[in-house]
Scaffold this motif. Structure first.
Motif, short mmCIF file in Angstrom:
data_model
loop_
_atom_site.label_atom_id
_atom_site.label_comp_id
_atom_site.label_asym_id
_atom_site.label_seq_id
_atom_site.Cartn_x
_atom_site.Cartn_y
_atom_site.Cartn_z
N VAL A 86 8.74 -4.31 6.06
CA VAL A 86 8.07 -3.32 6.91
C VAL A 86 6.59 -3.66 7.03
CG1 VAL A 86 7.45 -0.89 7.14
CG2 VAL A 86 9.76 -1.52 6.42
N ALA A 87 5.96 -4.03 5.92
CA ALA A 87 4.54 -4.39 5.96
C ALA A 87 4.29 -5.54 6.91
CB ALA A 87 4.04 -4.73 4.56
N GLU A 88 5.16 -6.53 6.89
CA GLU A 88 4.98 -7.69 7.78
C GLU A 88 5.06 -7.26 9.24
OE1 GLU A 88 6.38 -12.35 8.00
OE2 GLU A 88 7.49 -10.94 6.74
N ARG A 89 5.98 -6.36 9.55
CA ARG A 89 6.10 -5.87 10.93
C ARG A 89 4.86 -5.05 11.33
NH1 ARG A 89 10.70 -3.56 10.41
NH2 ARG A 89 10.21 -1.33 10.54
N VAL A 90 4.37 -4.23 10.41
CA VAL A 90 3.18 -3.42 10.67
C VAL A 90 1.97 -4.31 10.90
CG1 VAL A 90 1.52 -1.84 9.59
CG2 VAL A 90 3.98 -1.33 9.50
N PHE A 91 1.79 -5.30 10.04
CA PHE A 91 0.64 -6.19 10.18
C PHE A 91 0.69 -6.96 11.50
CE2 PHE A 91 0.24 -6.39 5.30
CZ PHE A 91 -0.58 -5.28 5.30
N VAL A 138 0.38 -7.22 -0.91
CA VAL A 138 -0.15 -6.02 -0.27
C VAL A 138 0.66 -4.77 -0.58
CG1 VAL A 138 -1.33 -7.18 1.64
CG2 VAL A 138 1.10 -6.63 1.84
N THR A 139 1.92 -4.93 -0.94
CA THR A 139 2.74 -3.75 -1.23
C THR A 139 2.67 -3.33 -2.69
OG1 THR A 139 4.70 -5.14 -1.54
CG2 THR A 139 4.33 -4.23 0.66
N ASP A 140 1.85 -3.99 -3.47
CA ASP A 140 1.63 -3.60 -4.87
C ASP A 140 0.53 -2.55 -4.90
OD1 ASP A 140 1.19 -3.29 -7.55
OD2 ASP A 140 0.51 -5.35 -7.92
N LEU A 141 0.91 -1.29 -4.83
CA LEU A 141 -0.07 -0.21 -4.74
C LEU A 141 -0.89 -0.07 -6.01
CD1 LEU A 141 1.79 2.61 -2.79
CD2 LEU A 141 0.68 0.53 -1.96
N SER A 142 -0.39 -0.55 -7.13
CA SER A 142 -1.12 -0.41 -8.39
C SER A 142 -2.41 -1.21 -8.40
CB SER A 142 -0.24 -0.84 -9.57
OG SER A 142 0.08 -2.21 -9.48
#
Length: 517
Positions: free
Chosen positions: A457-462, A473-477
């Motif tokens: 999903v992140a790749e599509r958003v970017f 980028v998906t590592d919110l910590s």
């Protein structure tokens, strides 16, 4: 100053009897004699607001900002007033005034911290609160708001300690009890239930404190697995808030109908001219509250070319400035009526002027204000280069999450199950309209897919935003930036799907909501 004393006193007297015309004349006389009289400009701005002239109010405050004395109290008052009329950039500049650095008044420092909080500058807000504390400024309200800043800044253990101290000082502080319940999981050996029950016997009935204690009781009982009693407490808390807020569902329906009627394909036939510069561009995240917008915002904020700016009210402020209509709500009948006559190119330019300072050295900045779904089409018209991301979530999940949130007066629909269902239907109808009249301008992001396949999903958003994919980028910590939402503690744990289908614990009680949806 002596020559202006007469009209200054007349202005005070006129304001005391609410004679705005006389007050305006007297204050203009003061300023004719002494143009740098900052308190007169602040009062005159208030008079202009009372007379429904937002632009004149903003003009007076911007002039006041250019003539600030070496006095932190006056600086604070001007900053507060600028923030109220949506002059975010000027507020940011005023907060750099050197008198703040030398201020030794805890009351003023705490007030300035609230202005920083309103701007989304939570590190600065906490620093000023800490300065106020060293000056022995203290009360339950201050401890509560300092605990909130500790939470926003990721210092959760200290936030819990501060909340406990707040409750020791303020025995009927329901908001503190609720925030504490959300920050730690109740156990049989450690919970607030006895304390909450005691306060429910003492708190003033029908108050927001009363509701907050019921919401806190719900959270504690749910942690302990007593779902029947938890639901009863939550229902009582919502009933209290529903009676207090007195939400009008018919008004919401009228606003959606009017937006759809005015924002036709021909309305978008002549988009605003694009900004002729290569400055930072906004990425908007919209959707219902509690739909996962914070998770997406944190992912974007992890990118090297994007800055998370927080939940900004600037676009709504610029709509109101263009219409010259002060107001506290995102939309109202008068503002919608004036939409066809507004200069959307100027709205876009003004929005960028107010917000670009937030980007720092990044190419993009993220404006994550969920209710901007109401004006997503207007954003698209005013800012042709803006990216708009729409976060959507399972209807029952998002509605239940709203019902158990306690938003104060912000989202009045959230306290009644039928109003919730109606609001959700209006939201889906409006989003379908924006997609129909602006094909390709808004990217839908499904929350369930986001938490189950975050990298994809992140790749599509970017790609939609014009950003390259980056590792991690998906590592919110790893995102240590402050976050100021109800989920500010949960998002620091990383991406998870624990919130999916939580409403099923109360399936039978929530059947009316399910049927209405």
């Amino acid at each position: 100053m002596h020559g202006a004393a007469g009209p200054w006193e007349r202005a005070q007297a006129a304001l005391n009897r609410r004679d705005l015309r006389e007050a305006r004349a007297a204050l203009e006389a003061v300023l004719q004699h002494e143009p740098a009289h900052v308190p007169a400009r602040v009062l005159l701005a208030g008079v202009h607001l009372g007379e429904r002239r937002l632009r004149d109010a903003s003009s007076q405050l911007l002039q006041a900002a250019r003539a600030l004395p070496d006095d932190a109290a006056t600086v604070c008052r001007v900053a507060q007033a600028l923030m109220r009329v949506g002059e975010s950039a000027a507020t940011h500049d005023v907060l750099q005034h050197p008198s703040i650095g030398s201020c030794r008044d805890g009351v003023i420092l705490a007030s300035l911290a609230h202005v920083h909080q309103s701007l989304g500058q939570h590190e600065h807000a906490l620093a000023l609160m800490d300065r106020a504390r060293t000056l022995r400024f203290d009360n339950p309200d201050f401890r509560y708001f300092r605990s909130i800043q500790l939470q926003f800044n990721g210092r959760l253990d200290e936030a819990r300690e501060e909340l406990e101290s707040c409750l020791r000082l303020g025995p009927t502080y329901g908001r503190a009890s609720l925030t504490l319940a959300r920050l730690r999981k109740a156990t049989a050996a450690s919970n607030q239930l006895a304390y909450i029950d005691e306060q429910l016997r003492r708190v003033a009935p029908g108050t927001e404190d009363h509701a907050a204690f019921e919401f806190a009781r719900y959270k504690e009982l749910e942690d302990l697995g007593d779902y029947a009693a938890a639901f009863e407490a939550l229902a009582r808390g919502n009933a209290i808030m529903h009676a207090r807020v007195q939400h009008d569902p018919a008004r919401d329906a009228r606003h959606i109908d009017a937006l759809i009627a005015r924002c036709t394909p021909s309305f978008f036939a002549q988009p605003a001219e694009e900004a002729d510069d290569d400055g930072p561009q906004p990425i908007f995240i919209v959707g219902l509250p509690r739909s996962g917008t914070t998770v997406l915002d944190r992912i974007l904020g992890n990118h090297s070319q994007a800055m998370s700016a927080g939940e900004l009210g600037d676009f709504a402020h610029q709509l109101r400035w263009a219409a010259d209509l002060p107001g506290r709500t995102l939309l109202d009948d008068a503002l919608i009526e004036r939409l066809p006559s507004l200069d959307f190119a100027d709205i876009g330019r003004r929005y960028l002027a107010q917000t670009r300072w937030r980007a720092g050295d990044r190419r993009f900045y993220v404006d994550k204000l969920p209710p901007n779904f109401l004006v997503a089409g207007l954003i698209a018209r005013a800012l042709p280069r803006a990216r708009i991301l729409h976060l959507h979530r399972d209807a029952m999940d998002v509605c239940f999450s709203n019902w158990r949130a306690l938003f104060g007066d912000a989202y009045g629909y959230s306290y009644d199950l039928q109003a919730l269902a109606m609001h959700h239907r209006h939201y889906r109808r409006l989003m379908a309209h924006w997609h129909a009249v602006l094909p390709g301008r808004i990217l839908d992001v499904d929350y369930g897919e986001l938490v189950s396949h975050p990298d994809a999903v992140a790749e599509r958003v970017f790609a939609f935003c014009g950003l390259p994919m980056e590792a991690g980028v998906t590592d919110l910590s790893r995102n240590a930036a402050p976050v100021a939402t109800l989920s500010s503690a949960q998002v620091r744990e990383g991406i998870h799907g624990r919130g999916i289908a939580e409403w099923m614990r109360y399936e039978s009680q929530l059947q009316p909501l399910h049927d209405a949806l």
